[in-house]
Write a protein that holds these residues in place. Sequence first.
Motif, short mmCIF file in Angstrom:
data_model
loop_
_atom_site.label_atom_id
_atom_site.label_comp_id
_atom_site.label_asym_id
_atom_site.label_seq_id
_atom_site.Cartn_x
_atom_site.Cartn_y
_atom_site.Cartn_z
N SER A 112 0.94 -1.12 0.06
CA SER A 112 -0.01 0.13 0.00
C SER A 112 1.02 1.05 -0.06
N SER A 113 0.58 2.41 0.60
CA SER A 113 1.18 3.53 0.78
C SER A 113 1.09 4.22 2.07
N MET A 114 2.13 4.89 2.73
CA MET A 114 1.76 5.59 3.77
C MET A 114 0.92 6.57 3.66
N GLY A 115 0.00 6.91 4.52
CA GLY A 115 -1.25 7.72 4.28
C GLY A 115 -2.19 7.32 3.50
N ALA A 116 -2.39 5.98 3.05
CA ALA A 116 -3.53 5.55 2.38
C ALA A 116 -4.76 5.66 3.45
N ASP A 117 -5.90 6.05 2.80
CA ASP A 117 -6.93 6.52 3.94
C ASP A 117 -8.14 6.55 2.76
N PRO A 118 -9.23 5.49 2.84
CA PRO A 118 -10.54 5.69 2.13
C PRO A 118 -11.26 6.89 2.41
N HIS A 120 -9.62 9.94 2.69
CA HIS A 120 -8.79 10.89 2.28
C HIS A 120 -9.50 12.13 1.36
N ARG A 121 -9.29 13.43 1.82
CA ARG A 121 -10.01 14.31 0.74
C ARG A 121 -9.19 14.81 -0.14
N LEU A 130 -4.30 8.18 -2.91
CA LEU A 130 -4.21 7.65 -1.34
C LEU A 130 -5.46 7.06 -1.11
N ARG A 131 -6.67 7.90 -1.91
CA ARG A 131 -8.13 7.42 -1.19
C ARG A 131 -8.26 5.79 -1.80
#
Length: 218
Positions: A112-118, A120-121, A130-131
């Motif tokens: 994945s990736s650091m900062g990955a976040d569903p 994320h805006r 990232l999303r």
Amino acid sequence: MRIVIAGGHGQIALRLERLLAGRGDEVAGIIRKAEQGGDLREVGAEPVVLDLESASVEEVAERLRGADAAVFAAGAGPGSGVTRKDTVDKGAAVLFADAAVRAGVRRFVIVSSMGADPEHRGDEVFDVYLRAKGEADAYVRAQDALDWTILRPGALTDDPGTGLVRLEAHTGRGSVPRDDVAAVLAELVDTPATTGLTLELISGSTPVSVAVRSVAGN
């Protein structure tokens, strides 16, 4: 072990394939273009030509049957637009997870990736990336039929690997050579005690094998 890697011609994947083949594992890399096959053979991997943006679950599952582990290391890559972040970084990851379940391959490691976040805006390409990564991670976490581990490296570099890393649930921002990401992946594939963990990775002071054993509780 037989290990199948999605995104088999990627920079991390080629390094991983060399490491796995070098220790005696049977390695197959899924690639989109037949002309990439020579690079995989050079590092000891079997090329499998299949486009994860258009393949069916059953087509992917057929390539996964008989494997002991699956690694998702594919990505749309720099310069790709918003659409391919969705079709590769999310869509192909979901497809590969579904195919692993159908093929009965339990061990599943996803890059994945650091900062990955569903959640994320933002609408810039990196925001979408990232999303997409976050949504893929969330999907994998929901699969009870997979013994999954999620690896979230920091900023990737082409510096020579040091073999020294920081691998934790939360490391803080940092960079890490692709060599060391591949080394950690090779250890994670072979360490099912890391199942259910989402791990961040940056350069540090702990040898790779020790870092993986530490998070595995050994």
